[in-house]
Design a protein around this motif. Structure first.
Motif, PDB file in Angstrom:
ATOM      1  N   GLU A 290     -24.165  -6.719 -20.089  1.00  0.00           N
ATOM      2  CA  GLU A 290     -24.480  -5.549 -19.270  1.00  0.00           C
ATOM      3  C   GLU A 290     -25.097  -4.440 -20.119  1.00  0.00           C
ATOM      4  OE1 GLU A 290     -21.867  -2.302 -16.915  1.00  0.00           O
ATOM      5  OE2 GLU A 290     -21.441  -4.397 -16.438  1.00  0.00           O
ATOM      6  N   ARG A 291     -24.552  -4.244 -21.310  1.00  0.00           N
ATOM      7  CA  ARG A 291     -25.083  -3.214 -22.212  1.00  0.00           C
ATOM      8  C   ARG A 291     -26.554  -3.510 -22.574  1.00  0.00           C
ATOM      9  NH1 ARG A 291     -22.698  -3.434 -27.641  1.00  0.00           N
ATOM     10  NH2 ARG A 291     -20.998  -4.213 -26.395  1.00  0.00           N
ATOM     11  N   VAL A 292     -26.854  -4.768 -22.884  1.00  0.00           N
ATOM     12  CA  VAL A 292     -28.233  -5.156 -23.226  1.00  0.00           C
ATOM     13  C   VAL A 292     -29.158  -4.958 -22.029  1.00  0.00           C
ATOM     14  CG1 VAL A 292     -29.719  -7.100 -23.862  1.00  0.00           C
ATOM     15  CG2 VAL A 292     -27.547  -6.750 -25.045  1.00  0.00           C
ATOM     16  N   LEU A 293     -28.716  -5.394 -20.859  1.00  0.00           N
ATOM     17  CA  LEU A 293     -29.546  -5.238 -19.657  1.00  0.00           C
ATOM     18  C   LEU A 293     -29.829  -3.772 -19.363  1.00  0.00           C
ATOM     19  CD1 LEU A 293     -27.901  -7.885 -17.308  1.00  0.00           C
ATOM     20  CD2 LEU A 293     -30.039  -8.111 -18.585  1.00  0.00           C
ATOM     21  N   ASN A 294     -28.825  -2.917 -19.518  1.00  0.00           N
ATOM     22  CA  ASN A 294     -29.016  -1.487 -19.274  1.00  0.00           C
ATOM     23  C   ASN A 294     -29.930  -0.841 -20.307  1.00  0.00           C
ATOM     24  OD1 ASN A 294     -27.585  -1.139 -16.858  1.00  0.00           O
ATOM     25  ND2 ASN A 294     -25.636  -1.099 -17.963  1.00  0.00           N
TER      26      ASN A 294
ATOM     27  N   TRP B  69     -32.534  -2.285 -21.734  1.00  0.00           N
ATOM     28  CA  TRP B  69     -33.910  -2.609 -21.347  1.00  0.00           C
ATOM     29  C   TRP B  69     -34.306  -1.922 -20.052  1.00  0.00           C
ATOM     30  CZ3 TRP B  69     -37.444  -4.315 -24.514  1.00  0.00           C
ATOM     31  CH2 TRP B  69     -37.027  -4.937 -25.675  1.00  0.00           C
ATOM     32  N   ALA B  70     -33.359  -1.769 -19.131  1.00  0.00           N
ATOM     33  CA  ALA B  70     -33.648  -1.081 -17.869  1.00  0.00           C
ATOM     34  C   ALA B  70     -34.032   0.373 -18.128  1.00  0.00           C
ATOM     35  CB  ALA B  70     -32.445  -1.158 -16.941  1.00  0.00           C
ATOM     36  N   ALA B  71     -33.395   0.998 -19.105  1.00  0.00           N
ATOM     37  CA  ALA B  71     -33.714   2.388 -19.452  1.00  0.00           C
ATOM     38  C   ALA B  71     -35.144   2.521 -19.968  1.00  0.00           C
ATOM     39  CB  ALA B  71     -32.721   2.905 -20.494  1.00  0.00           C
ATOM     40  N   LYS B  72     -35.713   1.413 -20.440  1.00  0.00           N
ATOM     41  CA  LYS B  72     -37.094   1.409 -20.931  1.00  0.00           C
ATOM     42  C   LYS B  72     -38.080   0.980 -19.841  1.00  0.00           C
ATOM     43  CE  LYS B  72     -35.494   0.179 -25.539  1.00  0.00           C
ATOM     44  NZ  LYS B  72     -35.472  -0.867 -26.585  1.00  0.00           N
ATOM     45  N   GLY B  73     -37.565   0.804 -18.620  1.00  0.00           N
ATOM     46  CA  GLY B  73     -38.439   0.478 -17.492  1.00  0.00           C
ATOM     47  C   GLY B  73     -38.564  -1.010 -17.187  1.00  0.00           C
ATOM     48  N   TRP B  74     -37.774  -1.857 -17.853  1.00  0.00           N
ATOM     49  CA  TRP B  74     -37.845  -3.303 -17.639  1.00  0.00           C
ATOM     50  C   TRP B  74     -36.825  -3.720 -16.586  1.00  0.00           C
ATOM     51  CZ3 TRP B  74     -41.683  -6.114 -19.751  1.00  0.00           C
ATOM     52  CH2 TRP B  74     -42.351  -5.584 -20.848  1.00  0.00           C
ATOM     53  N   GLN B  75     -37.220  -4.655 -15.720  1.00  0.00           N
ATOM     54  CA  GLN B  75     -36.349  -5.198 -14.683  1.00  0.00           C
ATOM     55  C   GLN B  75     -36.064  -6.661 -14.995  1.00  0.00           C
ATOM     56  OE1 GLN B  75     -38.059  -4.869 -10.784  1.00  0.00           O
ATOM     57  NE2 GLN B  75     -36.275  -5.720  -9.780  1.00  0.00           N
ATOM     58  N   LEU B  76     -34.811  -7.082 -14.833  1.00  0.00           N
ATOM     59  CA  LEU B  76     -34.434  -8.462 -15.089  1.00  0.00           C
ATOM     60  C   LEU B  76     -35.186  -9.385 -14.153  1.00  0.00           C
ATOM     61  CD1 LEU B  76     -32.567 -10.554 -16.488  1.00  0.00           C
ATOM     62  CD2 LEU B  76     -30.943 -10.136 -14.635  1.00  0.00           C
ATOM     63  N   LYS B  77     -35.829 -10.402 -14.721  1.00  0.00           N
ATOM     64  CA  LYS B  77     -36.570 -11.390 -13.934  1.00  0.00           C
ATOM     65  C   LYS B  77     -35.803 -12.712 -13.870  1.00  0.00           C
ATOM     66  CE  LYS B  77     -40.318 -12.896 -11.854  1.00  0.00           C
ATOM     67  NZ  LYS B  77     -40.674 -12.451 -10.546  1.00  0.00           N
ATOM     68  N   SER B  78     -35.308 -13.188 -15.033  1.00  0.00           N
ATOM     69  CA  SER B  78     -34.561 -14.438 -15.047  1.00  0.00           C
ATOM     70  C   SER B  78     -33.742 -14.564 -16.322  1.00  0.00           C
ATOM     71  CB  SER B  78     -35.507 -15.636 -14.927  1.00  0.00           C
ATOM     72  OG  SER B  78     -36.284 -15.769 -16.095  1.00  0.00           O
ATOM     73  N   THR B  79     -32.772 -15.479 -16.286  1.00  0.00           N
ATOM     74  CA  THR B  79     -31.993 -15.813 -17.469  1.00  0.00           C
ATOM     75  C   THR B  79     -31.907 -17.329 -17.558  1.00  0.00           C
ATOM     76  OG1 THR B  79     -29.885 -15.800 -16.301  1.00  0.00           O
ATOM     77  CG2 THR B  79     -30.556 -13.745 -17.349  1.00  0.00           C
ATOM     78  N   ALA B  80     -31.771 -17.841 -18.779  1.00  0.00           N
ATOM     79  CA  ALA B  80     -31.608 -19.276 -18.998  1.00  0.00           C
ATOM     80  C   ALA B  80     -30.718 -19.483 -20.213  1.00  0.00           C
ATOM     81  CB  ALA B  80     -32.966 -19.939 -19.221  1.00  0.00           C
ATOM     82  N   ALA B  81     -29.785 -20.413 -20.109  1.00  0.00           N
ATOM     83  CA  ALA B  81     -28.955 -20.773 -21.256  1.00  0.00           C
ATOM     84  C   ALA B  81     -29.797 -21.651 -22.177  1.00  0.00           C
ATOM     85  CB  ALA B  81     -27.714 -21.521 -20.794  1.00  0.00           C
TER      86      ALA B  81
ATOM     87  N   ILE C 281     -33.540 -14.193 -21.910  1.00  0.00           N
ATOM     88  CA  ILE C 281     -33.634 -13.259 -20.794  1.00  0.00           C
ATOM     89  C   ILE C 281     -35.086 -12.804 -20.662  1.00  0.00           C
ATOM     90  CG2 ILE C 281     -32.848 -11.049 -19.880  1.00  0.00           C
ATOM     91  CD1 ILE C 281     -30.348 -11.380 -21.553  1.00  0.00           C
ATOM     92  N   THR C 282     -35.597 -12.889 -19.449  1.00  0.00           N
ATOM     93  CA  THR C 282     -36.971 -12.463 -19.181  1.00  0.00           C
ATOM     94  C   THR C 282     -36.931 -11.206 -18.329  1.00  0.00           C
ATOM     95  OG1 THR C 282     -37.705 -14.762 -19.232  1.00  0.00           O
ATOM     96  CG2 THR C 282     -39.211 -13.158 -18.256  1.00  0.00           C
ATOM     97  N   PHE C 283     -37.664 -10.190 -18.806  1.00  0.00           N
ATOM     98  CA  PHE C 283     -37.781  -8.926 -18.078  1.00  0.00           C
ATOM     99  C   PHE C 283     -39.212  -8.763 -17.601  1.00  0.00           C
ATOM    100  CE2 PHE C 283     -34.332  -8.226 -21.107  1.00  0.00           C
ATOM    101  CZ  PHE C 283     -33.360  -7.620 -20.323  1.00  0.00           C
ATOM    102  N   GLU C 284     -39.368  -7.955 -16.568  1.00  0.00           N
ATOM    103  CA  GLU C 284     -40.682  -7.694 -15.976  1.00  0.00           C
ATOM    104  C   GLU C 284     -40.815  -6.213 -15.694  1.00  0.00           C
ATOM    105  OE1 GLU C 284     -42.579  -9.960 -12.347  1.00  0.00           O
ATOM    106  OE2 GLU C 284     -41.186  -8.439 -11.602  1.00  0.00           O
ATOM    107  N   ARG C 285     -42.033  -5.708 -15.849  1.00  0.00           N
ATOM    108  CA  ARG C 285     -42.329  -4.344 -15.414  1.00  0.00           C
ATOM    109  C   ARG C 285     -43.815  -4.257 -15.100  1.00  0.00           C
ATOM    110  NH1 ARG C 285     -41.762  -0.521 -20.805  1.00  0.00           N
ATOM    111  NH2 ARG C 285     -43.504  -1.408 -21.946  1.00  0.00           N
TER     112      ARG C 285
END
Length: 66
Positions: free
Chosen positions: A24-28, A30-42, A59-63
């Motif tokens: 959650e910390r990592v996702l937040n 990147w979100a603060a930098k304008g990136w939105q979660l697109k997908s995750t894969a193990a 983890i793939t982000f999109e903006r």
């Protein structure tokens, strides 16, 4: 138009365990930098030194390009 960012998270980066709180910390971050979660894969992420790998997430982000 969109742009994408792929981030490898290794379990070793988090002391051997990747908890929900740590993810959650990592996702937040990147979100603060304008990136939105697109997908995750193990994945089995190769180490920087030696042939071994470790469990992790890709983890793939999109903006929107702007």
């Amino acid at each position: 138009m969109y742009e994408y960012k792929c981030v490898e998270l290794r379990s070793k980066m988090f002391g051997g365990a990747l908890s929900g709180d740590k993810l959650e910390r990592v996702l937040n971050e990147w979100a603060a930098k304008g990136w939105q979660l697109k997908s995750t894969a193990a994945v089995d992420v190769k180490g920087r030194i030696g042939p071994g790998g470790t469990d992790g997430l890709l983890i793939t982000f999109e903006r929107q390009k702007g």
